[in-house]
Design a protein around this motif. Structure first.
Motif, PDB file in Angstrom:
ATOM      1  N   LYS A  22       6.116   6.476  -1.886  1.00 27.23           N
ATOM      2  CA  LYS A  22       4.937   5.593  -2.016  1.00 27.23           C
ATOM      3  C   LYS A  22       3.709   6.199  -1.332  1.00 27.23           C
ATOM      4  O   LYS A  22       2.643   6.292  -1.929  1.00 27.23           O
ATOM      5  CB  LYS A  22       5.211   4.207  -1.378  1.00 27.23           C
ATOM      6  CG  LYS A  22       6.289   3.413  -2.054  1.00 27.23           C
ATOM      7  CD  LYS A  22       6.542   2.095  -1.351  1.00 27.23           C
ATOM      8  CE  LYS A  22       7.228   2.243  -0.018  1.00 27.23           C
ATOM      9  NZ  LYS A  22       8.569   2.819  -0.066  1.00 27.23           N
ATOM     10  N   SER A  23       3.878   6.589  -0.063  1.00 30.46           N
ATOM     11  CA  SER A  23       2.717   7.066   0.692  1.00 30.46           C
ATOM     12  C   SER A  23       2.206   8.394   0.128  1.00 30.46           C
ATOM     13  O   SER A  23       0.990   8.605   0.022  1.00 30.46           O
ATOM     14  CB  SER A  23       3.076   7.236   2.175  1.00 30.46           C
ATOM     15  OG  SER A  23       3.556   6.004   2.677  1.00 30.46           O
ATOM     16  N   THR A  24       3.132   9.255  -0.255  1.00 32.28           N
ATOM     17  CA  THR A  24       2.738  10.548  -0.845  1.00 32.28           C
ATOM     18  C   THR A  24       1.945  10.303  -2.132  1.00 32.28           C
ATOM     19  O   THR A  24       0.877  10.882  -2.339  1.00 32.28           O
ATOM     20  CB  THR A  24       4.009  11.388  -1.162  1.00 32.28           C
ATOM     21  OG1 THR A  24       4.771  11.507   0.036  1.00 32.28           O
ATOM     22  CG2 THR A  24       3.654  12.748  -1.698  1.00 32.28           C
ATOM     23  N   LEU A  72      -0.357  -0.931   4.887  1.00 33.82           N
ATOM     24  CA  LEU A  72       0.364  -2.126   5.351  1.00 33.82           C
ATOM     25  C   LEU A  72       1.628  -1.756   6.123  1.00 33.82           C
ATOM     26  O   LEU A  72       2.402  -2.628   6.499  1.00 33.82           O
ATOM     27  CB  LEU A  72       0.746  -3.015   4.157  1.00 33.82           C
ATOM     28  CG  LEU A  72      -0.403  -3.621   3.367  1.00 33.82           C
ATOM     29  CD1 LEU A  72       0.143  -4.519   2.249  1.00 33.82           C
ATOM     30  CD2 LEU A  72      -1.337  -4.430   4.265  1.00 33.82           C
ATOM     31  N   ASP A  73       1.815  -0.451   6.312  1.00 28.72           N
ATOM     32  CA  ASP A  73       2.995   0.000   7.056  1.00 28.72           C
ATOM     33  C   ASP A  73       2.542   0.445   8.443  1.00 28.72           C
ATOM     34  O   ASP A  73       2.410   1.639   8.724  1.00 28.72           O
ATOM     35  CB  ASP A  73       3.660   1.160   6.291  1.00 28.72           C
ATOM     36  CG  ASP A  73       5.039   1.485   6.831  1.00 28.72           C
ATOM     37  OD1 ASP A  73       5.401   0.936   7.893  1.00 28.72           O
ATOM     38  OD2 ASP A  73       5.746   2.279   6.190  1.00 28.72           O
ATOM     39  N   ALA A  74       2.293  -0.550   9.299  1.00 27.73           N
ATOM     40  CA  ALA A  74       1.701  -0.241  10.602  1.00 27.73           C
ATOM     41  C   ALA A  74       2.691   0.447  11.541  1.00 27.73           C
ATOM     42  O   ALA A  74       2.300   0.972  12.574  1.00 27.73           O
ATOM     43  CB  ALA A  74       1.167  -1.514  11.251  1.00 27.73           C
ATOM     44  N   LYS A  85       2.485   4.172   9.483  1.00 27.96           N
ATOM     45  CA  LYS A  85       1.082   4.544   9.215  1.00 27.96           C
ATOM     46  C   LYS A  85       0.977   5.908   8.507  1.00 27.96           C
ATOM     47  O   LYS A  85       0.100   6.718   8.850  1.00 27.96           O
ATOM     48  CB  LYS A  85       0.287   4.636  10.526  1.00 27.96           C
ATOM     49  CG  LYS A  85       0.152   3.349  11.311  1.00 27.96           C
ATOM     50  CD  LYS A  85      -0.955   3.550  12.358  1.00 27.96           C
ATOM     51  CE  LYS A  85      -0.950   2.521  13.438  1.00 27.96           C
ATOM     52  NZ  LYS A  85      -0.017   2.797  14.536  1.00 27.96           N
ATOM     53  N   SER A  86       1.840   6.165   7.537  1.00 28.07           N
ATOM     54  CA  SER A  86       1.835   7.497   6.915  1.00 28.07           C
ATOM     55  C   SER A  86       0.497   7.838   6.285  1.00 28.07           C
ATOM     56  O   SER A  86      -0.034   8.933   6.492  1.00 28.07           O
ATOM     57  CB  SER A  86       2.916   7.586   5.835  1.00 28.07           C
ATOM     58  OG  SER A  86       4.152   7.218   6.333  1.00 28.07           O
ATOM     59  N   VAL A  87      -0.049   6.901   5.509  1.00 26.96           N
ATOM     60  CA  VAL A  87      -1.303   7.204   4.818  1.00 26.96           C
ATOM     61  C   VAL A  87      -2.453   7.307   5.818  1.00 26.96           C
ATOM     62  O   VAL A  87      -3.287   8.214   5.726  1.00 26.96           O
ATOM     63  CB  VAL A  87      -1.594   6.145   3.735  1.00 26.96           C
ATOM     64  CG1 VAL A  87      -2.995   6.290   3.202  1.00 26.96           C
ATOM     65  CG2 VAL A  87      -0.613   6.283   2.594  1.00 26.96           C
ATOM     66  N   PHE A 123      -3.409  -0.292  -1.737  1.00 22.88           N
ATOM     67  CA  PHE A 123      -2.520  -0.775  -0.670  1.00 22.88           C
ATOM     68  C   PHE A 123      -1.262   0.093  -0.648  1.00 22.88           C
ATOM     69  O   PHE A 123      -0.598   0.248  -1.685  1.00 22.88           O
ATOM     70  CB  PHE A 123      -2.060  -2.215  -0.956  1.00 22.88           C
ATOM     71  CG  PHE A 123      -3.075  -3.276  -0.639  1.00 22.88           C
ATOM     72  CD1 PHE A 123      -3.181  -3.789   0.647  1.00 22.88           C
ATOM     73  CD2 PHE A 123      -3.893  -3.789  -1.641  1.00 22.88           C
ATOM     74  CE1 PHE A 123      -4.103  -4.798   0.938  1.00 22.88           C
ATOM     75  CE2 PHE A 123      -4.814  -4.798  -1.361  1.00 22.88           C
ATOM     76  CZ  PHE A 123      -4.927  -5.296  -0.065  1.00 22.88           C
ATOM     77  N   ASP A 124      -0.916   0.605   0.518  1.00 25.72           N
ATOM     78  CA  ASP A 124       0.370   1.300   0.657  1.00 25.72           C
ATOM     79  C   ASP A 124       1.323   0.364   1.411  1.00 25.72           C
ATOM     80  O   ASP A 124       1.068   0.004   2.560  1.00 25.72           O
ATOM     81  CB  ASP A 124       0.184   2.614   1.423  1.00 25.72           C
ATOM     82  CG  ASP A 124       1.483   3.425   1.466  1.00 25.72           C
ATOM     83  OD1 ASP A 124       2.223   3.408   0.459  1.00 25.72           O
ATOM     84  OD2 ASP A 124       1.759   4.059   2.502  1.00 25.72           O
ATOM     85  N   CYS A 125       2.404  -0.045   0.733  1.00 24.39           N
ATOM     86  CA  CYS A 125       3.343  -1.015   1.335  1.00 24.39           C
ATOM     87  C   CYS A 125       4.472  -0.305   2.071  1.00 24.39           C
ATOM     88  O   CYS A 125       4.829   0.816   1.733  1.00 24.39           O
ATOM     89  CB  CYS A 125       3.961  -1.887   0.232  1.00 24.39           C
ATOM     90  SG  CYS A 125       2.768  -2.937  -0.581  1.00 24.39           S
TER      91      CYS A 125
HETATM   92 MG   LIG Z   1       5.324   5.064   3.222  1.00 28.04          MG
END
Ligand SMILES: [Mg+2]
Ligand SMILES: Nc1ncnc2c1ncn2[C@@H]1O[C@H](COP(=O)(O)OP(=O)(O)OP(=O)(O)O)[C@@H](O)[C@H]1O
Length: 263
Positions: free
Chosen positions: A20-22, A43-45, A48-50, A111-113
Motif C-alpha cells: 500500500k505505502s509503496t 493513517l498509519d501513525a 508512518k511509511s509514507v 490516504f495511506d491506510c
Molecule cells: Mg504501509
C-alpha cells in the motif's frame, strides 16, 4: 463557480505488507509529475511509511539533491480516548480537519491506510472516490477479498473486508455521491510466469465480477521499488534509467496510474 473538490484516493486492505505505502508513493509522484496538486494523509501513525518516505525526500533535497516535486502531507494518529464513542468522535474530527485543509486547494488527497482494521481506515474507505487495494501474488492474500474455490474459482464467501467496502459503497450512494471505483491490483509479482501467478490471475478475474472491482495489471517484485526509500525518490523521479528492468518498472508504474483513470 467554485473549485472542484479534491478526488480522494485510498490505499487500503486489511493485510500488512502488501505494498500500500509503496504504491501510494508512486501514485503520488505520478500525479505530481502530471502537474496535479496532491496531499497525502498517512493513517498509519505507528509505521508512518509514507510520511517517512516524504521526509527522506525533503532531506534528499536539503542535502543538495536534485529538486523533486513534493506533495503536502500529514499524519493522523488514532484517538486514545478511554471511551469508544469518544475515540470515534475524535477520529472523525481529525479526518474532517485534515480534509478541510486540503479539499478545496488540492486536486487529489491520497490516504495511506494501515494493514489492519481501524476506525480511521473505515472512515477513509467511506470517503474514497477511488479505492486501490494491492495484493501479493498468493491465495492467502485472495482471502482478503473472499473465499475462492481453488478448482473452479467460484466465490464461496465474501471476506469481512469486502463486506466493509460494500458498506462504504452503500454509504456513498445514500449520500448521493457517484459510485466508488474499486481497483484491485497485484504487487510483488514473481518475474517468471508461474503456475501460481496464472491461478491467482484467473481467480481475480472471477472475483471481480462478483465483488465489483476492477482488476488491473500491477507491479513485479523489483529491487528498485524498495532501494530508493532512503532518498525518498521513486523510479519516476530518476532522470536517467539505464537498465531494461528500470525501463520496465517505470512503464508498469505508468500503466498502473493510467489504469486508475484519474487524469
Ligand atoms: Mg504501509
Ligand atoms: N513491487 C515491489 N517490489 C519489491 N518490493 C516491494 C514491492 N512492493 C512493496 N515492496 C516491499 O514490501 C514491503 C511492504 O511494502 P509496503 O510497506 O509498501 O506495504 P504496506 O501494505 O504499506 O504494509 P503495511 O500494511 O505494513 O503498511 C516493503 O519492504 C516494500 O519495500
Amino acid at each position: 463557480m467554485g473549485r472542484k473538490e479534491a478526488h480522494i484516493i485510498v490505499l487500503g486492505n486489511e493485510k500488512g505488507g502488501t505494498g500500500k505505502s509503496t504504491l501510494a508513493m508512486h501514485i503520488v509522484v505520478g500525479l505530481l509529475d502530471a502537474g496535479k496538486k496532491v496531499a497525502v494523509i498517512d493513517l498509519d501513525a505507528r509505521q508512518k511509511s509514507v510520511a517517512r518516505y516524504l521526509q527522506n525526500r525533503q532531506t534528499f533535497m536539503a542535502n543538495g539533491g536534485t529538486k523533486v516535486v513534493m506533495p503536502e502531507f500529514s499524519v493522523i494518529s488514532q484517538s486514545e480516548a478511554p471511551m469508544l464513542k469518544d475515540r470515534e468522535l475524535e477520529d472523525q474530527k481529525s479526518i474532517i480537519k485534515a480534509l478541510s485543509e486540503y479539499r478545496e486547494k488540492m486536486d487529489f488527497v491520497v490516504f495511506d491506510c494501515p494493514g489492519n482494521d481501524t476506525y480511521l481506515s473505515r472512515l477513509a474507505h467511506a470517503l474514497a472516490d477511488t479505492l486501490v487495494t494491492p495484493l501479493n501474488d498468493s491465495f492467502i492474500d485472495l482471502d482478503l477479498l473472499g473465499e475462492v474455490s481453488p478448482t473452479d474459482y467460484q466465490v464461496k464467501k465474501l471476506s469481512f473486508y469486502s463486506e466493509m467496502v460494500w458498506d462504504s459503497r452503500k454509504f456513498r450512494s445514500a449520500s448521493g455521491k457517484p459510485p466508488m471505483d474499486w481497483v484491485v491490483t497485484r504487487t510483488r509479482l514473481a518475474s517468471l510466469d508461474s503456475r501460481n501467478n496464472k491461478r491467482v490471475h484467473l481467480a481475480l478475474k472471477s472475483l471481480q465480477k462478483r465483488i465489483m472491482f476492477r482488476y488491473v495489471p500491477g507491479l513485479y517484485e523489483r529491487v528498485i521499488y524498495k532501494e530508493l526509500f532512503p532518498s525518498g525518490l521513486t523510479i519516476l523521479d530518476l532522470e536517467k534509467v539505464n537498465s531494461m528492468s528500470h525501463v520496465a518498472a517505470r512503464q508498469e508504474v505508468r500503466t498502473l496510474i493510467d489504469n486508475l483513470n484519474l487524469i
